[in-house]
Design an enzyme around this catalytic site. Structure first.
Site, PDB file in Angstrom:
ATOM      1  N   CYS A  69      41.134  29.700  29.583  1.00 56.26           N
ATOM      2  CA  CYS A  69      40.092  28.981  28.860  1.00 56.26           C
ATOM      3  C   CYS A  69      40.643  27.634  28.378  1.00 56.26           C
ATOM      4  O   CYS A  69      40.997  26.786  29.190  1.00 56.26           O
ATOM      5  CB  CYS A  69      39.515  29.845  27.741  1.00 56.26           C
ATOM      6  SG  CYS A  69      37.914  29.227  27.134  1.00 56.26           S
ATOM      7  N   HIS A 118      37.181  34.024  30.716  1.00 59.86           N
ATOM      8  CA  HIS A 118      38.018  34.973  29.974  1.00 59.86           C
ATOM      9  C   HIS A 118      38.195  36.246  30.807  1.00 59.86           C
ATOM     10  O   HIS A 118      37.338  37.132  30.777  1.00 59.86           O
ATOM     11  CB  HIS A 118      37.381  35.314  28.627  1.00 59.86           C
ATOM     12  CG  HIS A 118      37.487  34.217  27.630  1.00 59.86           C
ATOM     13  ND1 HIS A 118      38.617  34.001  26.871  1.00 59.86           N
ATOM     14  CD2 HIS A 118      36.611  33.246  27.278  1.00 59.86           C
ATOM     15  CE1 HIS A 118      38.435  32.960  26.090  1.00 59.86           C
ATOM     16  NE2 HIS A 118      37.220  32.477  26.315  1.00 59.86           N
ATOM     17  N   GLU A 137      40.073  38.695  30.239  1.00 65.29           N
ATOM     18  CA  GLU A 137      40.223  39.837  29.339  1.00 65.29           C
ATOM     19  C   GLU A 137      38.885  40.326  28.805  1.00 65.29           C
ATOM     20  O   GLU A 137      38.809  41.414  28.223  1.00 65.29           O
ATOM     21  CB  GLU A 137      41.170  39.481  28.189  1.00 65.29           C
ATOM     22  CG  GLU A 137      40.598  38.633  27.074  1.00 65.29           C
ATOM     23  CD  GLU A 137      40.462  37.152  27.390  1.00 65.29           C
ATOM     24  OE1 GLU A 137      40.047  36.409  26.484  1.00 65.29           O
ATOM     25  OE2 GLU A 137      40.754  36.733  28.536  1.00 65.29           O
TER      26      GLU A 137
END
EC number: 4.3.2.10
Length: 198
Positions: free
Chosen positions: A77, A169, A171
């Site tokens: 990011c 992202h 994750e």
């Protein structure tokens, strides 16, 4: 050991949990020696480009981040955006690993670009929906491995040698995001057959 750089901005704990879920040891650190001795380095980030560069420079981390040649360095990011030469967000210079600039997203759709969007790539792993949260983007270039469409083309994954930038992202992108993160930890996606901008 994977070193996740903790410079005071970002979702470092979420990234650490994702890396550990994939079976790797991961530490949060701003220590030069720990970063230098790691097998992989991750630069996460959420927030303002200018604040992030100030925090990195105050900790004396710019030199180690830009001088690594023997291991993957992954920016996530804002961390990806910091790899670039300059950002319009704060009119400030970045780490200058990738040529080009970070610019506001020019789209007829609402900005920030928030939510799930699909990747476009020649790499078979990079054809899934992933989760974005950002108002600025990198410019399209020969370093783009995957991009997304949001009224304009937005680089989603870039790679230059051992430096890998991920705008979304991973994750927060479910199993597909974790698979992409795992491939990045192993060295990335770049070869002559997978560049999205070819």
């Amino acid at each position: 050991m994977i070193a996740i750089i903790d410079y005071g901005l970002g979702n470092v704990k979420n990234v650490q949990r994702a890396v550990q879920y994939l079976g790797y040891d991961a530490i949060l650190t701003d220590k030069y020696n720990e970063i230098a001795n790691a097998d992989v380095v991750i630069l996460p980030g959420v927030g303002h480009f200018k604040d992030a560069m100030q925090a990195i420079n105050e900790r004396g981390l710019a030199n180690i981040i830009t001088s690594i040649t023997d291991k993957p360095v992954i920016g996530i990011c804002l961390g990806m955006q910091l790899f670039y030469r300059w950002s319009a967000e704060g009119d400030v210079e970045g780490l200058n690993i990738f040529p080009g600039n970070i610019i506001p997203i020019q789209s007829p759709y609402p900005v920030p670009h928030l939510g799930w969007n699909n990747l476009i790539s020649k790499h078979p792993l990079l054809l899934h929906d992933v989760y974005f949260v950002h108002a600025y983007q990198a410019e399209m270039s020969q370093h783009v491995v995957a991009y997304t469409e949001y009224g304009t083309k937005i680089p989603a994954i870039v790679q230059y040698q051992n430096y890998i930038g991920i705008q979304f992202h991973p994750e927060k992108s479910g199993d597909d995001g974790l698979a992409i993160l795992n491939q990045a930890l192993k060295g990335g996606f770049q070869d002559d057959q997978t560049m999205a901008s070819n």
